[in-house]
Design a protein around this motif. Structure first.
Motif, PDB file in Angstrom:
ATOM      1  N   UNK A  77       1.554  -5.192   5.379  1.00 49.20           N
ATOM      2  CA  UNK A  77       0.439  -6.144   5.430  1.00 49.20           C
ATOM      3  C   UNK A  77       0.781  -7.311   6.340  1.00 49.20           C
ATOM      4  N   UNK A  81      -0.970  -8.509  10.038  1.00 45.36           N
ATOM      5  CA  UNK A  81      -1.448  -9.861  10.330  1.00 45.36           C
ATOM      6  C   UNK A  81      -0.732 -10.426  11.552  1.00 45.36           C
TER       7      UNK A  81
ATOM      8  N   UNK B 164      -0.037  -7.457  -5.481  1.00 43.02           N
ATOM      9  CA  UNK B 164       0.243  -6.735  -4.253  1.00 43.02           C
ATOM     10  C   UNK B 164      -1.025  -6.155  -3.644  1.00 43.02           C
ATOM     11  N   UNK B 166      -3.844  -7.448  -3.960  1.00 44.70           N
ATOM     12  CA  UNK B 166      -4.515  -8.621  -3.401  1.00 44.70           C
ATOM     13  C   UNK B 166      -3.930  -8.968  -2.037  1.00 44.70           C
ATOM     14  N   UNK B 167      -2.611  -8.843  -1.894  1.00 43.19           N
ATOM     15  CA  UNK B 167      -1.968  -9.131  -0.612  1.00 43.19           C
ATOM     16  C   UNK B 167      -2.516  -8.209   0.476  1.00 43.19           C
ATOM     17  N   UNK B 168      -2.651  -6.928   0.145  1.00 42.69           N
ATOM     18  CA  UNK B 168      -3.144  -5.963   1.126  1.00 42.69           C
ATOM     19  C   UNK B 168      -4.553  -6.349   1.578  1.00 42.69           C
ATOM     20  N   UNK B 169      -5.417  -6.639   0.608  1.00 44.39           N
ATOM     21  CA  UNK B 169      -6.782  -7.027   0.958  1.00 44.39           C
ATOM     22  C   UNK B 169      -6.781  -8.313   1.764  1.00 44.39           C
ATOM     23  N   UNK B 170      -5.978  -9.283   1.326  1.00 45.05           N
ATOM     24  CA  UNK B 170      -5.897 -10.549   2.038  1.00 45.05           C
ATOM     25  C   UNK B 170      -5.474 -10.343   3.481  1.00 45.05           C
ATOM     26  N   UNK B 171      -4.483  -9.479   3.700  1.00 47.81           N
ATOM     27  CA  UNK B 171      -4.010  -9.246   5.064  1.00 47.81           C
ATOM     28  C   UNK B 171      -5.131  -8.707   5.934  1.00 47.81           C
ATOM     29  N   UNK B 173      -8.430  -9.121   5.458  1.00 48.73           N
ATOM     30  CA  UNK B 173      -9.411 -10.185   5.687  1.00 48.73           C
ATOM     31  C   UNK B 173      -8.865 -11.175   6.710  1.00 48.73           C
ATOM     32  N   UNK B 174      -7.600 -11.541   6.550  1.00 52.30           N
ATOM     33  CA  UNK B 174      -6.993 -12.471   7.496  1.00 52.30           C
ATOM     34  C   UNK B 174      -6.972 -11.908   8.904  1.00 52.30           C
ATOM     35  N   UNK B 259     -12.947  -1.383  -0.322  1.00 59.04           N
ATOM     36  CA  UNK B 259     -11.775  -2.192  -0.019  1.00 59.04           C
ATOM     37  C   UNK B 259     -11.341  -3.038  -1.212  1.00 59.04           C
ATOM     38  N   UNK B 260     -12.297  -3.570  -1.972  1.00 58.88           N
ATOM     39  CA  UNK B 260     -11.906  -4.405  -3.118  1.00 58.88           C
ATOM     40  C   UNK B 260     -11.675  -3.579  -4.367  1.00 58.88           C
ATOM     41  N   UNK B 263      -7.818  -3.958  -6.022  1.00 63.28           N
ATOM     42  CA  UNK B 263      -7.569  -5.213  -6.747  1.00 63.28           C
ATOM     43  C   UNK B 263      -8.606  -5.492  -7.830  1.00 63.28           C
ATOM     44  N   UNK B 307      -5.753   0.173   4.952  1.00 66.46           N
ATOM     45  CA  UNK B 307      -4.852   0.502   6.041  1.00 66.46           C
ATOM     46  C   UNK B 307      -5.621   1.105   7.207  1.00 66.46           C
TER      47      UNK B 307
ATOM     48  N   UNK C  17     -12.763 -12.009  -4.023  1.00 64.67           N
ATOM     49  CA  UNK C  17     -13.351 -10.698  -3.785  1.00 64.67           C
ATOM     50  C   UNK C  17     -14.874 -10.790  -3.714  1.00 64.67           C
ATOM     51  N   UNK C 108     -10.313 -16.442   2.034  1.00 61.45           N
ATOM     52  CA  UNK C 108      -8.923 -16.814   2.275  1.00 61.45           C
ATOM     53  C   UNK C 108      -8.524 -18.004   1.412  1.00 61.45           C
ATOM     54  N   UNK C 111      -8.064 -16.981  -2.200  1.00 65.15           N
ATOM     55  CA  UNK C 111      -6.789 -16.283  -2.376  1.00 65.15           C
ATOM     56  C   UNK C 111      -5.636 -17.276  -2.391  1.00 65.15           C
ATOM     57  N   UNK C 134       1.715 -13.861  -0.869  1.00 65.14           N
ATOM     58  CA  UNK C 134       0.267 -14.047  -0.911  1.00 65.14           C
ATOM     59  C   UNK C 134      -0.084 -15.428  -0.359  1.00 65.14           C
ATOM     60  N   UNK C 141      -3.400 -17.284   7.781  1.00 64.53           N
ATOM     61  CA  UNK C 141      -4.735 -16.868   8.205  1.00 64.53           C
ATOM     62  C   UNK C 141      -5.671 -18.068   8.270  1.00 64.53           C
TER      63      UNK C 141
END
Lengths: 104, 322, 480
Positions: A77, A81, B164, B166-171, B173-174, B259-260, B263, B307, C17, C108, C111, C134, C141
């Motif tokens: 991840x 990024x 974790x 959440x981290x994947x989804x956050x990445x 989105x970011x 995607x969500x 989480x 992914x 979410x 973001x 989170x 996290x 971001x």
């Protein structure tokens, strides 16, 4: 698997961590820095699992293995990024290097 | 516990040396493309090392995610980097490997200190290392699965896995907020009919393997992340073979829902178990196995989609993320 | 017992979410979630005040097999700071981010809040690693949302530093786990003893957290990142995100490392003092307001580390000073960045020399900056003054006059750079600028935060008594 194998890989992990750290500091291209961080991560994971092979255990310890799987997912991840950031920086500035490190 | 044979020693020594050598070559290679190839090779050898360390779940994850998907991400980014018109000299950084001359000796010294310190620490603590293996073994029956790694990931330390996902989804989105996807299928490359046919053959096989990995994770090496990675890999192959990129309807609601899913499933389960059982993620022992399977299925779909979404489709947010 | 602590973690995740699923509703979802978070922190505070330390066994397993959530006085104060600053940033954010930018910001941001809350509530060092990741990815971001090459480069440096720091921390976790067989803080506190494992872990975790907290000389990534991020993001970064890694270090020090690592305290104090002086001097030299405020953060972080050499002997005075300074800095610095954001929006630039009579034209914002400056300088009666007073007390009680000197000199330098800005705020610029209006709620967000920073000075006894809940500063560890 015995104690010796585990510590061998743990030491390999330490070497990888060091290699990656060195590359992270001295290489200027962002792509290489990202690679370096990945290598460091792999080294850390090896140490996390490899160091746990001493003592009178018979069965492999599941907790560090779970931690490493978590770590691998987090690493990919972060890599995603980082790569996206690098691409945007290359788009905006024409270089994939941090301004302070762009050697003349 | 098998005794360490000479052959075993030799094999591990070879693997270890290979790992260090591959990493060193990858980091110091003048060509970025070679670097990625070496890195993928490094990942695969690392997977072998995990097998030697009695960590087959980790080996699967490393091969699929660490070597496979990371390698694809790196290659895709490299292609974008060299293809971007803003990049002045596409060949230049492939040939030159720039280092900061001033920092080199300092960094080398610091690195040596770090390695020696780590090595010394490891040598001291490893012989007497006692982990939580006993606790895991004792509670394994109550966890609902018989693979201890899955038990730790989805039950004992399920909260980590919740974060974790959440981290994947956050990445994602970011990454999509910053820029467009790391398109593996660039507009200029024509779709390959061979690749397309291969993808079609691969699809049922990949789905089968993914589903199997998910299912078997309960009692043998496998699990949600590995399965999700296989599905994502299938998607990447399709994206590569497709003539038009942006095949994923990136901004549509159903995709976001998938995607969500991972989480969200964890969070909803956590909330429900909190209300019904008094603790977050405290599964009723009778249904623990089923609950874990449901969570893993949701996570598999999410991780696969996430992914994959990193590779294809325009930004989730219009104006290409600007 | 209502699940306030659990809500603090689950609510922002749900909110993030939801904001991702329904981007056009994102601002509303964000504000509602923030309101619920404020309520939850209030609820948790009452609960902890009445019943003492709160512990929750996730999964029902309990340490060392499972993960524990834990809320004592220290966690509570930081959670409260997160809620207060979070509320101000959220309100400000509705004005700052519009349309597509809002759709990017809110998931973001939520989170980030989830990560902060999860971190402050966690009692498990590997779980803290996941929350740190996290937090770091969300922060990066958000920083990059600024869009220009400055923001992108700043975000990249931040990401590299953050990932390096996390890896060092993870190595520390590995060493502790294999050295003592657990990742739960309480279990570790019982088992830990003088050994190479502890020293190695302290070195690794210390280095990692100092990098993430931007302690001099590992501060290089902070000024560019905090200065080029969007104003509300800068506020959150300086106020909360750097405090999170400091909290982790503090917690590990208190519970696990403390009595075993005397010499490390000296190192922290040394670099802390250097940070105060270096950061303040750099702040004075800056031409741009946001860079000035960012270097001020570098300086203020130094104060936090001055508490380490004073720590063991001074008990709650020394550590309480650090906590107090952390809290007041959170409020004051967030106010400063929000005010800077207003000034930037107003004039289209943030060059200090060209601040064109903003005192008259944006009185609320200038007032916010001034009040925040009072706390940063450490003038009475503000939270910053209370913190510095405690620090001075602890230093003088132990005869550490050099620390006292650093504190006082730091205060003088802070006064210099704050008054420099205020001076330009009252004068006309050489070239007058056309002004863009600043929405009232953005001005009020900054002002109220600044008032909060000052008000903190009035409630010192209350804050210190909350801090004592659960006796976080009674220095466990070393097998006690």
């Amino acid at each position: 698997m015995t104690m010796a194998a585990g510590i061998l890989y743990a030491l390999v992990g330490a070497a990888l961590f060091g290699l990656g750290l060195h590359a992270l500091i001295v290489k200027t291209h962002l792509f290489r820095k990202i690679l370096a961080l990945n290598v460091m991560g792999s080294g850390t994971f090896l140490m996390l699992v490899g160091a746990g092979s001493g003592g009178i255990r018979v069965l492999p310890d599941a907790v560090p293995q779970a931690m490493v799987i978590t770590g691998i997912v987090v690493a990919v991840s972060a890599t995603a990024l980082a790569l996206t950031l690098m691409l945007r920086i290359a788009e905006e500035t024409g270089h994939a290097e941090l301004p302070g490190e762009r050697s003349g | 516990m098998e005794t360490m044979t000479l052959l075993g020693w030799a094999f591990d020594g070879l693997l270890g040396t290979g790992l260090v050598w591959l990493a060193w070559r990858a980091l110091s290679s003048p060509s970025l493309f070679t670097a990625v190839v070496l890195f993928v090779a490094f990942g695969l050898v690392l997977a072998l090392a995990w097998v030697r360390l009695d960590a087959p779940d980790v080996a699967l994850a490393e091969a699929a995610i660490g070597a496979g998907l990371t390698g694809a991400l790196l290659l895709g980014a490299l292609a974008r980097l060299h293809g971007s018109s803003a990049h002045k000299s596409p060949g230049a950084d492939a040939v030159r490997s720039r280092t900061r001359v001033v920092a080199w000796p300092l960094a080398a010294a610091a690195t040596l200190v770090v390695i020696c310190g780590l090595a010394a620490t490891l040598i001291v603590i490893t012989p007497t290392a006692v982990g939580l293996g006993a606790e895991v073994a004792r509670n394994l029956r109550a966890s609902g699965v018989s693979n201890p790694v899955t038990a730790v990931l989805l039950n004992f330390r399920g909260y980590d896995t919740l974060l974790e996902t959440a981290v994947v989804l956050l990445a994602l989105i970011g990454a999509r907020s910053i820029g467009t996807a790391i398109d593996v299928a660039s507009a200029s490359a024509p779709g390959s009919p061979v690749l397309e046919t291969f993808a079609r053959f691969l699809a049922p096989l990949a789905i089968l393997v993914g589903g199997y990995l998910l299912w078997v994770g309960a009692y043998a090496p496998g699990g949600a992340f590995q399965a999700g990675a296989v599905l994502a890999a299938l998607g990447v192959v399709f994206a590569l073979s497709s003539r038009k990129h942006g095949a994923m309807p990136a901004a549509e609601f159903p995709l976001r829902l998938v995607l969500v899913l991972g989480p969200a499933a964890f969070v909803v389960t956590a909330a429900i178990t909190l209300v019904l059982r008094g603790h977050l993620l405290e599964y009723p022992p009778v249904h623990a196995g089923v609950l874990i399977m449901v969570l893993e299925a949701a996570a598999t779909l999410s991780i696969g989609a996430t992914l994959l979404a990193l590779f294809s489709g325009p930004s989730f947010f219009r104006n290409n993320g600007r | 017992m209502a699940p306030w602590a659990e809500a603090l973690i689950l609510l922002p995740l749900v909110g993030a979410m939801s904001a991702f699923l329904w981007p056009r509703r994102a601002p509303v979802i964000g504000l509602v979630t923030m309101a619920l978070l404020v309520v939850s922190v209030a609820g948790l505070s009452i609960q902890v005040a009445r019943l003492g330390v709160y512990r929750h066994l996730v999964g029902g397993w309990g340490a060392p097999l499972g993960i524990d959530l834990y809320a004592d006085g220290l966690s509570l104060l930081l959670l409260a700071a997160t809620a207060v600053v979070g509320a101000a940033v959220s309100v400000y954010g509705t004005g700052y981010f519009r349309g597509h930018d809002a759709a990017r910001f809110w998931p973001l941001w939520l989170f980030l809040l989830a990560a902060l809350n999860a971190l402050f509530l966690s009692r498990d060092i590997f779980n803290i690693y996941v929350t740190l990741e996290l937090l770091g990815l969300a922060a990066v971001a958000l920083t990059a949302l600024g869009g220009g090459s400055d923001a992108l480069v700043g975000a990249m440096r931040y990401l590299l530093a953050s990932l390096l720091g996390s890896l060092l921390y993870l190595l520390g976790v590995a060493v502790l786990y294999h050295g003592f067989g657990a990742v739960d803080i309480d279990v570790l506190a019982l088992r830990v003893g003088p050994s190479p494992a502890v020293w190695a872990a302290l070195g690794l975790m210390g280095a990692g957290m100092c990098l993430k907290t931007a302690l001099f000389p590992l501060h290089f990534w902070l000024p560019p990142a905090h200065a080029s991020a969007p104003a509300p993001v800068s506020a959150a970064l300086s106020a909360l995100v750097v405090k999170a890694s400091f909290y982790v270090l503090l917690r590990m020090w208190m519970e696990v490392f403390g009595t075993l690592a005397g010499s490390a305290a000296v190192v922290f104090g040394l670099f802390g003092g250097a940070a105060v002086l270096w950061g303040s001097l750099q702040a004075l030299r800056q031409a741009r307001l946001k860079l000035l405020v960012a270097y001020s953060t570098v300086a203020q972080i130094g104060y936090l580390f001055l508490a380490f050499p004073l720590g063991a002997a001074s008990g709650i005075t020394g550590w309480g000073a650090a906590a107090y300074l952390a809290l007041s800095h959170a409020l004051a610095k967030a106010a400063m960045f929000l005010a800077a954001g207003n000034l930037l929006r107003f004039g289209g630039h943030d060059r200090i020399a060209d601040l064109d009579r903003v005192a008259q034209r944006l009185p609320l914002t200038t007032g916010a900056f001034a009040l925040a400056g009072v706390s940063i300088m450490g003038l009475p009666p503000s939270g910053g003054f209370a913190g510095k007073w405690l620090l001075l007390q602890a230093a003088l009680a132990q005869g550490r006059w050099e620390i006292a000197v650093v504190v006082i000199v730091g205060g003088l330098l802070a006064a210099a750079y704050v008054f420099r800005v205020l001076g330009h705020a009252f004068t006309q610029a050489p070239v007058p600028h056309e002004a863009k209006p600043v929405p009232l709620h953005m001005e009020w967000a900054a002002l109220l935060l600044a008032c909060g920073a000052v008000l903190l000075g009035f409630i010192a006894p209350l804050v210190l008594s909350v801090l004592g809940i659960g006796h976080p500063f009674s220095m466990g560890g070393a097998g006690s």
